[in-house]
Design an enzyme around this catalytic site. Structure first.
Site, PDB file in Angstrom:
ATOM      1  N   ARG A 188       0.835  -1.217   0.000  1.00  0.00           N
ATOM      2  CA  ARG A 188       0.000   0.000   0.000  1.00  0.00           C
ATOM      3  C   ARG A 188       0.867   1.263   0.000  1.00  0.00           C
ATOM      4  O   ARG A 188       0.503   2.279  -0.600  1.00  0.00           O
ATOM      5  CB  ARG A 188      -0.946  -0.023   1.204  1.00  0.00           C
ATOM      6  CG  ARG A 188      -2.031  -1.085   1.031  1.00  0.00           C
ATOM      7  CD  ARG A 188      -2.956  -1.149   2.211  1.00  0.00           C
ATOM      8  NE  ARG A 188      -3.623   0.101   2.489  1.00  0.00           N
ATOM      9  CZ  ARG A 188      -4.091   0.441   3.695  1.00  0.00           C
ATOM     10  NH1 ARG A 188      -3.962  -0.386   4.713  1.00  0.00           N
ATOM     11  NH2 ARG A 188      -4.693   1.588   3.867  1.00  0.00           N
ATOM     12  N   GLN A 232      -8.848  10.690   8.506  1.00  0.00           N
ATOM     13  CA  GLN A 232      -8.641   9.305   8.942  1.00  0.00           C
ATOM     14  C   GLN A 232      -7.731   8.590   7.944  1.00  0.00           C
ATOM     15  O   GLN A 232      -7.302   7.472   8.184  1.00  0.00           O
ATOM     16  CB  GLN A 232      -9.978   8.567   8.998  1.00  0.00           C
ATOM     17  CG  GLN A 232     -10.971   9.128   9.978  1.00  0.00           C
ATOM     18  CD  GLN A 232     -12.351   8.501   9.780  1.00  0.00           C
ATOM     19  OE1 GLN A 232     -12.661   7.453  10.327  1.00  0.00           O
ATOM     20  NE2 GLN A 232     -13.172   9.136   8.967  1.00  0.00           N
ATOM     21  N   HIS A 285      -5.279   8.636  12.129  1.00  0.00           N
ATOM     22  CA  HIS A 285      -4.996   7.193  12.031  1.00  0.00           C
ATOM     23  C   HIS A 285      -3.591   6.908  11.500  1.00  0.00           C
ATOM     24  O   HIS A 285      -3.322   5.807  11.024  1.00  0.00           O
ATOM     25  CB  HIS A 285      -6.050   6.495  11.156  1.00  0.00           C
ATOM     26  CG  HIS A 285      -7.402   6.401  11.804  1.00  0.00           C
ATOM     27  ND1 HIS A 285      -8.551   6.082  11.121  1.00  0.00           N
ATOM     28  CD2 HIS A 285      -7.777   6.576  13.109  1.00  0.00           C
ATOM     29  CE1 HIS A 285      -9.591   6.080  11.969  1.00  0.00           C
ATOM     30  NE2 HIS A 285      -9.142   6.379  13.169  1.00  0.00           N
ATOM     31  N   CYS A 299       8.785   3.197  15.527  1.00  0.00           N
ATOM     32  CA  CYS A 299       9.622   2.227  16.229  1.00  0.00           C
ATOM     33  C   CYS A 299       8.860   1.722  17.457  1.00  0.00           C
ATOM     34  O   CYS A 299       8.465   2.510  18.326  1.00  0.00           O
ATOM     35  CB  CYS A 299      10.949   2.848  16.661  1.00  0.00           C
ATOM     36  SG  CYS A 299      11.971   1.664  17.585  1.00  0.00           S
ATOM     37  N   SER A 335     -17.697   6.399   6.202  1.00  0.00           N
ATOM     38  CA  SER A 335     -18.900   5.581   6.424  1.00  0.00           C
ATOM     39  C   SER A 335     -19.498   5.773   7.814  1.00  0.00           C
ATOM     40  O   SER A 335     -20.618   5.344   8.065  1.00  0.00           O
ATOM     41  CB  SER A 335     -18.553   4.099   6.237  1.00  0.00           C
ATOM     42  OG  SER A 335     -17.561   3.724   7.175  1.00  0.00           O
TER      43      SER A 335
HETATM   44  C1  BJW Z   1     -17.363   8.276  -1.322  1.00  0.00           C
HETATM   45  C2  BJW Z   1     -16.818   8.112  -2.593  1.00  0.00           C
HETATM   46  C3  BJW Z   1     -16.688   9.259  -3.404  1.00  0.00           C
HETATM   47  C4  BJW Z   1     -16.881   6.168  -1.617  1.00  0.00           C
HETATM   48  N1  BJW Z   1     -17.066  10.443  -2.938  1.00  0.00           N
HETATM   49  N2  BJW Z   1     -17.745   9.465  -0.892  1.00  0.00           N
HETATM   50  C5  BJW Z   1     -18.044  -0.895  19.628  1.00  0.00           C
HETATM   51  C6  BJW Z   1     -18.650   0.363  19.634  1.00  0.00           C
HETATM   52  C7  BJW Z   1     -17.892   1.508  19.461  1.00  0.00           C
HETATM   53  C8  BJW Z   1     -16.506   1.445  19.282  1.00  0.00           C
HETATM   54  C9  BJW Z   1     -15.926   0.207  19.275  1.00  0.00           C
HETATM   55  C10 BJW Z   1     -16.666  -0.943  19.456  1.00  0.00           C
HETATM   56  N3  BJW Z   1     -15.829  -2.000  19.403  1.00  0.00           N
HETATM   57  C11 BJW Z   1     -14.569  -1.540  19.179  1.00  0.00           C
HETATM   58  C12 BJW Z   1     -14.616  -0.188  19.094  1.00  0.00           C
HETATM   59  C13 BJW Z   1     -13.491   0.737  18.843  1.00  0.00           C
HETATM   60  C14 BJW Z   1     -12.952   0.617  17.422  1.00  0.00           C
HETATM   61  C15 BJW Z   1     -14.113   0.690  16.423  1.00  0.00           C
HETATM   62  O1  BJW Z   1     -14.572   1.754  16.069  1.00  0.00           O
HETATM   63  N4  BJW Z   1     -14.552  -0.455  15.915  1.00  0.00           N
HETATM   64  C16 BJW Z   1     -15.666  -0.480  14.981  1.00  0.00           C
HETATM   65  C17 BJW Z   1     -15.465  -1.596  13.985  1.00  0.00           C
HETATM   66  C18 BJW Z   1     -16.958  -0.585  15.760  1.00  0.00           C
HETATM   67  N5  BJW Z   1     -12.057   1.739  17.246  1.00  0.00           N
HETATM   68  C19 BJW Z   1     -10.790   1.692  17.612  1.00  0.00           C
HETATM   69  O2  BJW Z   1     -10.283   0.671  18.053  1.00  0.00           O
HETATM   70  C20 BJW Z   1     -10.014   2.980  17.519  1.00  0.00           C
HETATM   71  N6  BJW Z   1      -9.364   3.249  18.734  1.00  0.00           N
HETATM   72  C21 BJW Z   1     -10.061   3.517  19.858  1.00  0.00           C
HETATM   73  O3  BJW Z   1     -11.293   3.512  19.894  1.00  0.00           O
HETATM   74  O4  BJW Z   1      -9.276   3.845  20.937  1.00  0.00           O
HETATM   75  C22 BJW Z   1      -9.940   4.109  22.197  1.00  0.00           C
HETATM   76  C23 BJW Z   1     -10.469   5.507  22.325  1.00  0.00           C
HETATM   77  C24 BJW Z   1     -11.455   5.780  23.231  1.00  0.00           C
HETATM   78  C25 BJW Z   1     -11.956   7.074  23.368  1.00  0.00           C
HETATM   79  C26 BJW Z   1     -11.442   8.101  22.619  1.00  0.00           C
HETATM   80  C27 BJW Z   1     -10.433   7.831  21.734  1.00  0.00           C
HETATM   81  C28 BJW Z   1      -9.962   6.543  21.592  1.00  0.00           C
HETATM   82  C29 BJW Z   1      -8.936   2.867  16.451  1.00  0.00           C
HETATM   83  C30 BJW Z   1      -9.526   2.798  15.082  1.00  0.00           C
HETATM   84  C31 BJW Z   1      -8.419   2.576  14.055  1.00  0.00           C
HETATM   85  C32 BJW Z   1      -8.978   2.464  12.636  1.00  0.00           C
HETATM   86  N7  BJW Z   1      -7.929   2.090  11.772  1.00  0.00           N
HETATM   87  C33 BJW Z   1      -8.206   1.966  10.361  1.00  0.00           C
HETATM   88  C34 BJW Z   1      -6.948   1.376   9.675  1.00  0.00           C
HETATM   89  C35 BJW Z   1      -5.876   2.444   9.500  1.00  0.00           C
HETATM   90  C36 BJW Z   1      -4.668   1.921   8.807  1.00  0.00           C
HETATM   91  C37 BJW Z   1      -4.906   1.422   7.404  1.00  0.00           C
HETATM   92  O5  BJW Z   1      -5.380   2.166   6.548  1.00  0.00           O
HETATM   93  O6  BJW Z   1      -4.561   0.285   7.173  1.00  0.00           O
HETATM   94  O7  BJW Z   1      -8.535   3.217   9.766  1.00  0.00           O
HETATM   95  S1  BJW Z   1      -9.662   0.987  10.037  1.00  0.00           S
HETATM   96  C38 BJW Z   1     -10.199   1.895   8.634  1.00  0.00           C
HETATM   97  O8  BJW Z   1     -11.499   2.500   8.925  1.00  0.00           O
HETATM   98  C39 BJW Z   1      -9.199   3.044   8.486  1.00  0.00           C
HETATM   99  C40 BJW Z   1     -10.111   4.199   8.196  1.00  0.00           C
HETATM  100  O9  BJW Z   1      -9.472   5.416   8.521  1.00  0.00           O
HETATM  101  C41 BJW Z   1     -11.327   3.911   9.044  1.00  0.00           C
HETATM  102  C42 BJW Z   1     -12.574   4.622   8.596  1.00  0.00           C
HETATM  103  O10 BJW Z   1     -12.957   4.205   7.318  1.00  0.00           O
HETATM  104  P1  BJW Z   1     -13.581   5.267   6.319  1.00  0.00           P
HETATM  105  O11 BJW Z   1     -12.601   6.291   5.985  1.00  0.00           O
HETATM  106  O12 BJW Z   1     -14.877   5.721   6.860  1.00  0.00           O
HETATM  107  O13 BJW Z   1     -13.784   4.364   5.008  1.00  0.00           O
HETATM  108  P2  BJW Z   1     -15.012   3.460   4.576  1.00  0.00           P
HETATM  109  O14 BJW Z   1     -14.568   2.582   3.468  1.00  0.00           O
HETATM  110  O15 BJW Z   1     -15.635   2.806   5.744  1.00  0.00           O
HETATM  111  O16 BJW Z   1     -16.093   4.493   4.008  1.00  0.00           O
HETATM  112  C43 BJW Z   1     -15.867   5.238   2.825  1.00  0.00           C
HETATM  113  C44 BJW Z   1     -17.094   6.081   2.542  1.00  0.00           C
HETATM  114  O17 BJW Z   1     -16.823   6.867   1.404  1.00  0.00           O
HETATM  115  C45 BJW Z   1     -18.354   5.241   2.229  1.00  0.00           C
HETATM  116  O18 BJW Z   1     -19.459   5.737   2.980  1.00  0.00           O
HETATM  117  C46 BJW Z   1     -18.579   5.475   0.729  1.00  0.00           C
HETATM  118  O19 BJW Z   1     -19.948   5.525   0.374  1.00  0.00           O
HETATM  119  C47 BJW Z   1     -17.935   6.825   0.539  1.00  0.00           C
HETATM  120  N8  BJW Z   1     -17.438   7.050  -0.822  1.00  0.00           N
HETATM  121  N9  BJW Z   1     -16.560   6.779  -2.846  1.00  0.00           N
HETATM  122  C48 BJW Z   1     -17.623  10.524  -1.732  1.00  0.00           C
HETATM  123  N10 BJW Z   1     -16.160   9.187  -4.704  1.00  0.00           N
END
Ligand code: BJW
Length: 233
Positions: free
Chosen positions: A60, A92, A109, A117, A177
């Site tokens: 990537r 993000q 993120h 490290c 999303s």
């Molecule tokens: C378009 C388009 C076009 C397409 N034009 N639009 C239960 C309840 C609540 C929380 C949790 C739970 N169980 C666990 C958790 C916590 C967990 C979590 O949220 N899990 C869920 C699965 C429920 N979160 C964490 O663990 C986070 N840490 C944490 O919570 O720490 C504790 C804390 C507590 C209090 C305060 C603060 C912290 C860490 C989350 C880390 C996410 N990491 C990733 C990977 C990054 C590295 C990598 O890239 O490899 O980040 S996961 C992945 O999802 C990535 C993204 O940044 C993230 C969000 O995704 P995004 O950007 O929304 O993408 P998509 O694909 O989901 O959506 C794209 C959208 O675009 C779609 O809607 C399309 O329609 C649209 N679209 N084309 C406009 N042309």
């Protein structure tokens, strides 16, 4: 959007980079480039199979250097330059397309073009591969990992983000999303402090009902249009 706006927080997600050719996360059946999320984006997955995870991120990291910012990235960079008030751009995304368009985002993120490290926690700009286990330039430990925030890890600069959400008068979410926390909760946080809220996304997100206004379509069209409105009012 009605009253005059002086302080904006913008959150971007994978959708803003989709038109640059980077796949979003949840649009392809829950698989990222043929991998399960728990295998490649958790500390447990990395501990189980570091080679698989390093290879995944090496691939990537190389791919992101082959793509270009699109009109949505350029429009936000223009807004950052020309908006007379306060603006915080939180992404993000781990790509560097906002920077290459000229903006200065906060990468909550982490970043693909950075290595972290695991021993001394130094972060280093990194454009090459990590699979061969190069030494950390700061402490020489062979413990470099992708500088990205995996599930269960704390995103970067949360204090700064929550401070900005508490004082903004407009929160805008673009191309995400609303499936991943804490970012998915930003709209409620901003609303709770009295901000107006706007969503720009291809389709209604999981938290669409929280927004005062939602516009649906491609970021490459919606974002330049909205930026034009902000800069002329
Ligand atoms: C378009 C388009 C076009 C397409 N034009 N639009 C239960 C309840 C609540 C929380 C949790 C739970 N169980 C666990 C958790 C916590 C967990 C979590 O949220 N899990 C869920 C699965 C429920 N979160 C964490 O663990 C986070 N840490 C944490 O919570 O720490 C504790 C804390 C507590 C209090 C305060 C603060 C912290 C860490 C989350 C880390 C996410 N990491 C990733 C990977 C990054 C590295 C990598 O890239 O490899 O980040 S996961 C992945 O999802 C990535 C993204 O940044 C993230 C969000 O995704 P995004 O950007 O929304 O993408 P998509 O694909 O989901 O959506 C794209 C959208 O675009 C779609 O809607 C399309 O329609 C649209 N679209 N084309 C406009 N042309």
């Amino acid at each position: 959007m009605s009253r005059s706006i002086e302080n904006i927080v913008i959150l971007t997600g994978a959708g803003i980079s989709a038109e640059s050719g980077i796949d979003t996360f949840r649009d392809a059946g829950g698989l990222w480039e043929q991998h399960r999320v728990e295998d490649v984006a958790t500390p447990e997955g990395f501990a189980r199979d570091p080679e698989l995870v390093q290879r995944f991120y090496d691939m990537r990291r190389a791919a992101v250097q082959e793509v270009e910012p699109n009109p949505a990235h350029h429009a936000l960079a223009r807004l950052e330059r020309e908006f007379p008030g306060e603006l915080l751009l939180v992404t993000q995304n781990v790509d560097d397309l906002h920077e290459r368009a000229g903006a200065s985002p906060l990468h909550m993120h982490g970043e693909l073009l950075s290595a972290l490290c695991a021993i001394c926690e130094a972060r280093h700009r990194w454009t090459g591969t990590l699979i061969e286990g190069p030494p950390c330039p700061a402490c020489a430990a062979k413990a470099l990992r992708p500088d990205v925030v995996w599930f269960g890890e704390m995103p970067y600069q949360m204090d700064r983000i929550y401070r900005a959400l508490a004082s903004c008068d407009l929160f805008v979410s673009i191309g995400t999303s609303g499936a991943v926390y804490p970012a998915a909760g930003f709209v409620q946080e901003a609303k709770g402090h009295g901000a107006q809220t706007l969503e720009l996304n291809l389709e209604p997100s999981e938290g669409s009902h929280w927004f005062d206004e939602s516009r649906h379509g491609r970021a490459g069209e919606l974002v330049p249009e909205w930026v034009g409105e902000v800069l002329t009012t």
